[in-house]
Design a protein around this motif. Structure first.
Motif, PDB file in Angstrom:
ATOM      1  N   ILE A 110       1.412   0.727  -7.228  1.00 13.14           N
ATOM      2  CA  ILE A 110       1.038  -0.569  -6.665  1.00 13.14           C
ATOM      3  C   ILE A 110       0.008  -0.293  -5.575  1.00 13.14           C
ATOM      4  O   ILE A 110       0.282   0.447  -4.627  1.00 13.14           O
ATOM      5  CB  ILE A 110       2.247  -1.314  -6.071  1.00 13.14           C
ATOM      6  CG1 ILE A 110       3.332  -1.526  -7.122  1.00 13.14           C
ATOM      7  CG2 ILE A 110       1.798  -2.653  -5.485  1.00 13.14           C
ATOM      8  CD1 ILE A 110       2.969  -2.480  -8.239  1.00 13.14           C
ATOM      9  N   SER A 111      -1.177  -0.861  -5.721  1.00 20.98           N
ATOM     10  CA  SER A 111      -2.251  -0.596  -4.760  1.00 20.98           C
ATOM     11  C   SER A 111      -1.871  -1.133  -3.378  1.00 20.98           C
ATOM     12  O   SER A 111      -0.944  -1.951  -3.249  1.00 20.98           O
ATOM     13  CB  SER A 111      -3.550  -1.248  -5.232  1.00 20.98           C
ATOM     14  OG  SER A 111      -3.538  -2.649  -4.983  1.00 20.98           O
ATOM     15  N   PRO A 112      -2.583  -0.714  -2.347  1.00 22.28           N
ATOM     16  CA  PRO A 112      -2.267  -1.221  -1.000  1.00 22.28           C
ATOM     17  C   PRO A 112      -2.282  -2.740  -0.901  1.00 22.28           C
ATOM     18  O   PRO A 112      -1.573  -3.299  -0.064  1.00 22.28           O
ATOM     19  CB  PRO A 112      -3.352  -0.586  -0.126  1.00 22.28           C
ATOM     20  CG  PRO A 112      -3.693   0.686  -0.821  1.00 22.28           C
ATOM     21  CD  PRO A 112      -3.589   0.362  -2.281  1.00 22.28           C
ATOM     22  N   MET A 113      -3.058  -3.409  -1.745  1.00 26.39           N
ATOM     23  CA  MET A 113      -3.111  -4.867  -1.709  1.00 26.39           C
ATOM     24  C   MET A 113      -2.210  -5.507  -2.764  1.00 26.39           C
ATOM     25  O   MET A 113      -2.204  -6.729  -2.907  1.00 26.39           O
ATOM     26  CB  MET A 113      -4.547  -5.349  -1.873  1.00 26.39           C
ATOM     27  CG  MET A 113      -5.462  -4.880  -0.751  1.00 26.39           C
ATOM     28  SD  MET A 113      -4.802  -5.164   0.919  1.00 26.39           S
ATOM     29  CE  MET A 113      -4.657  -6.948   0.955  1.00 26.39           C
ATOM     30  N   GLY A 114      -1.447  -4.692  -3.509  1.00 22.81           N
ATOM     31  CA  GLY A 114      -0.428  -5.249  -4.394  1.00 22.81           C
ATOM     32  C   GLY A 114      -0.743  -5.239  -5.876  1.00 22.81           C
ATOM     33  O   GLY A 114       0.066  -5.733  -6.665  1.00 22.81           O
ATOM     34  N   GLU A 115      -1.886  -4.686  -6.278  1.00 18.89           N
ATOM     35  CA  GLU A 115      -2.229  -4.702  -7.703  1.00 18.89           C
ATOM     36  C   GLU A 115      -1.509  -3.576  -8.438  1.00 18.89           C
ATOM     37  O   GLU A 115      -1.555  -2.422  -8.010  1.00 18.89           O
ATOM     38  CB  GLU A 115      -3.730  -4.554  -7.901  1.00 18.89           C
ATOM     39  CG  GLU A 115      -4.157  -4.630  -9.359  1.00 18.89           C
ATOM     40  CD  GLU A 115      -5.667  -4.589  -9.530  1.00 18.89           C
ATOM     41  OE1 GLU A 115      -6.138  -4.832 -10.658  1.00 18.89           O
ATOM     42  OE2 GLU A 115      -6.376  -4.315  -8.546  1.00 18.89           O
TER      43      GLU A 115
END
Length: 249
Positions: A84-89
């Motif tokens: 999960i990327s730092p921004m939630g993706e």
């Protein structure tokens, strides 16, 4: 008186004498000196000027270079397939690469191995626009629910991590006692310990995430990962991720 016969005589044309050229005049004239070469006689090829020496060619190499740095030297990020990327993706790798490496390559737009603040922001806005399905510049309650249930269902927070087969059990399948790992939801798959990373950007808690709130959170999250404070993220800056059910996490 005997007549005297007069013969009609036609006067001859006066002889014209052609002046003879002097000895000096008969010498061949010396052509003027000129920087421009005389034209070649008709039918003959003009001389070809010598070609400039070719620059030495670089030695052949199979390596791809980016800003003077070989990609072979860029060790891919390790870690689980799910990320999960730092921004939630969410990123789910189907290759030998980790999910974190898939994200880094996508966010590092110019592929130089250095993710700048502008690139981090651009990656955040790309995902914001994906979530903002009605394009009103706000990720509202319905869009948040769509994110949590459909786009990244693995972030759902339950007392059993959302997957009873991966939590509260030991390697033999026996139920374990507390304490449990401190990271929940998306935090199990990410560098950021936020169970719901999109909703966490809602700074005024009105169940709506604006562009300003999302970008402000992006700047803060990048800064938290940029440990040496040079304004860019490299693979060396990022921590190693363990599997979601690793109790050390």
């Amino acid at each position: 008186m005997a007549g005297t016969a007069l013969s009609a005589q036609t006067p001859s044309a006066p002889k014209l004498s052609t002046p003879q050229p002097s000895a000096a005049a008969m010498r061949p004239a010396t052509p003027p000196i000129s920087a421009t070469p005389a034209p070649s006689p008709a039918g003959s090829a003009a001389p070809t000027p010598p070609a400039n020496p070719a620059a030495p060619s670089a030695p052949a190499s199979d390596e791809i270079t980016v800003r003077g740095r070989e990609l072979a030297d860029m060790t891919p990020l390790s870690g689980p397939k799910e990320f999960i990327s730092p921004m939630g993706e969410p990123f789910r790798s189907e290759t030998d690469l980790s999910g974190a490496e898939l994200w880094f390559r996508k966010a590092d737009a110019n592929g130089d191995g250095r993710m700048t603040r502008e690139e981090f922001r651009a990656d955040a806005m790309r995902f914001f626009n994906l979530l903002d399905t009605d394009h009103d510049k706000v990720i509202g309650p319905i869009e948040l629910e769509h994110y949590e249930n459909d786009i990244a269902p693995e972030i759902r927070v339950m007392n059993t991590y959302g997957d009873p087969s991966k939590v509260k059990v030991d390697s033999d399948g026996n139920v374990t006692d507390a304490p449990y790992p401190t990271r929940l939801g998306a935090g199990r798959y990410s560098y950021i310990a936020a169970p719901e990373p999109v909703l966490a950007t809602d700074s005024n808690l009105d169940r709506g995430v604006t562009v300003y709130e999302f970008i402000t959170a992006a700047d803060a999250r990048m800064k938290s990962l940029d440990h040496n404070g040079d304004g860019v993220l490299t693979r060396d800056d990022l921590p190693h991720l363990r599997r979601p059910n690793d109790p050390r996490q």
